[in-house]
Write a protein that holds these residues in place. Structure first.
Motif, short mmCIF file in Angstrom:
data_model
loop_
_atom_site.label_atom_id
_atom_site.label_comp_id
_atom_site.label_asym_id
_atom_site.label_seq_id
_atom_site.Cartn_x
_atom_site.Cartn_y
_atom_site.Cartn_z
N ASP A 149 0.84 -1.19 0.00
CA ASP A 149 0.00 0.00 0.00
C ASP A 149 0.88 1.25 0.00
OD1 ASP A 149 -1.86 1.97 0.27
OD2 ASP A 149 -2.74 1.23 2.14
N GLN A 154 0.81 4.13 2.57
CA GLN A 154 1.43 3.97 3.88
C GLN A 154 2.88 4.48 3.79
OE1 GLN A 154 -0.25 2.97 6.57
NE2 GLN A 154 -2.09 2.73 5.29
N GLU A 205 5.42 4.17 5.62
CA GLU A 205 6.46 3.19 5.94
C GLU A 205 6.78 2.28 4.75
OE1 GLU A 205 2.55 1.77 7.87
OE2 GLU A 205 3.67 3.65 7.62
#
Length: 452
Positions: free
Chosen positions: A281, A284, A286
């Motif tokens: 994803d 996101q 991170e």
């Protein structure tokens, strides 16, 4: 000129918005009555609720006197069939939006010939070309090419650390000598065609015309990046990503593509095996950090969501990625994003609109020359057109300094054979030349239109 546009989605309405300002007689056709009502209310067009593959609907639209029929629905097959039927019913020229990669490979020529389609449009391929051109000049926000890349126009912003800031154009040429021309400046929503005394300021968006090598020389001498990035991260395994990845890989660039769908990742990996495919994803932070966004040379967001593209591009900018590009289709969101600092935005719809405007001008042209290429620049407030010059052009052999041009019109370049010329007042235009003209506030269909 009568133009019928079948399909009034984002692409269709962008085309309508561009063509209505040029005095054409436009019929907007769609199967959805609410869409037709909205378009006919917003624009000066005749709305028609109908199906472009239905002969009765096409007869109602008046194919017998239609100069140009354009099919841009979401279905390639419907677009091609509509063009075929429209042509049989009397439309003189037809244009179909064809996005499926398989149709755009070896079979495209066969389809165009046998369905009698004048021009096939692929917004995704056009957008990929636009992005690739920008990546070839990482300091730019837009790059357009003319006459087989013999001449280019690059748009860039004057930043606070730019050596161009505070300089007038006469001093700029002394400090950075070369074969180039600063031909347009966008400042606070106002467009200028500058003379030598015009002073550049921080925040200006300038357009520079020159041969490719001269542009590289100028950017290098000014300390700006001018080489293709070595590594690119792309968010979204879309059709644009497919075309762009293939072009980048062919140019020797390392490509990493991130998408959340396992099925799409698997399909993309099979079609472009040389690209590194990551399933995750991209919204996101991170995930983007883990995949090395801080170490890449360019980040390009090409998902199907404008909002995702904008937000992820802003995050990449915060991480100091040197070049950040986002695909944004909605004009209002694109304008807001630019004001907030996201400078490099690509719109497939706008690319299609440029092609349609060029094609319509070429059909509508008068004797002496015709439109070979047309691009919108300076946030759409000016146009750059490339004209072919025929033997009938009555101002041939006349020095440019003796031509009385209309206000806000500039001859930005001449290509003679394969030789690019940044013109001075002593240069002349000859039959067979390609002439690049920049115009603000004028609709030019013919090279002779530049004369006051």
């Amino acid at each position: 000129m009568k133009i019928v546009i079948f399909g009034c989605g984002r692409t269709g309405t962008t085309i309508i918005d561009s063509l209505t300002g040029e005095g054409h007689d436009i019929v907007a056709m769609d199967k959805d009555s609410s869409v037709v009502e909205e378009v006919s209310t917003q624009y000066d067009v005749m709305g028609l609720c109908g199906n472009g593959v239905d002969s009765d609907s096409l007869a109602e639209a008046g194919m017998e006197d239609t100069e140009l029929f354009v099919a841009v629905t979401g279905s390639d097959e419907m677009n091609m069939l509509a063009c075929f039927i429209a042509r049989k019913m009397g439309a003189k020229h037809t244009i179909a939006r064809i996005r499926t990669p398989e149709y755009n490979d070896d079979s495209l020529g066969f389809l165009k010939q046998n369905l009698d389609i004048s021009l096939a449009l692929n917004p995704d391929l056009l957008a990929a070309h636009d992005i690739f051109n920008v990546l070839s000049f990482p300091s730019a926000v837009k790059v357009e090419t003319f006459s087989g890349r013999n001449l280019e126009i690059v748009e860039m912003y004057i930043k606070e650390d730019s050596p161009f800031a505070g300089m007038n154009l006469i001093d700029l040429r002394k400090e950075f000598p070369g074969n180039y021309l600063v031909c347009v400046v966008l400042r606070d929503d106002n467009v200028f065609i500058p003379d030598g005394h015009f002073e550049l300021r921080v925040g200006d968006r300038i357009g520079v015309t020159a041969p490719h090598a001269e542009l590289q020389k100028l950017l290098k001498s000014a300390g700006m990046p001018q080489k293709m990035p070595k590594s690119v991260v792309i968010l979204g395994a879309s059709r644009v990503s497919y075309y762009l990845s293939k072009a980048l890989l062919q140019a020797g660039v390392k490509v990493k593509v991130i998408d959340w769908s396992k099925e799409i990742c698997h399909s993309f990996s099979n079609r472009v095996p040389a690209a590194t495919m990551i399933c995750g994803d991209g919204m996101q932070p991170e995930v983007l950090l883990e995949e090395g966004i801080t170490k890449c040379d360019a980040f390009i967001s090409l998902t199907g969501s404008d909002e995702v593209n904008v937000l992820s591009a802003f995050f990449a900018s915060e991480q100091k990625v040197p070049t950040v590009i986002a695909k944004v289709n909605r004009n209002e969101l694109a304008q807001t994003s630019e004001k907030l600092g996201l400078k490099c935005i690509v719109s497939p719809q706008k690319s299609v609109s440029d092609v349609l405007s060029r094609y319509a001008r070429a059909l509508h042209n008068s004797i002496g020359s015709n439109v070979e290429t047309l691009y919108k620049v300076a946030d759409g407030k000016a146009e750059v057109l490339e004209f072919n010059v025929s033997s009938d052009f009555k101002y041939a052999d006349v020095p440019l300094r003796e031509m009385k041009l209309k206000a806000n019109v500039l001859i930005a370049g001449i290509v003679r054979g394969r030789k690019p010329i940044i013109p001075s007042g002593n240069d002349i235009i000859l039959p067979g030349d390609k002439v690049i003209v920049l115009a603000a506030g004028h609709i030019l269909s013919d090279l002779s239109d530049i004369i006051a």
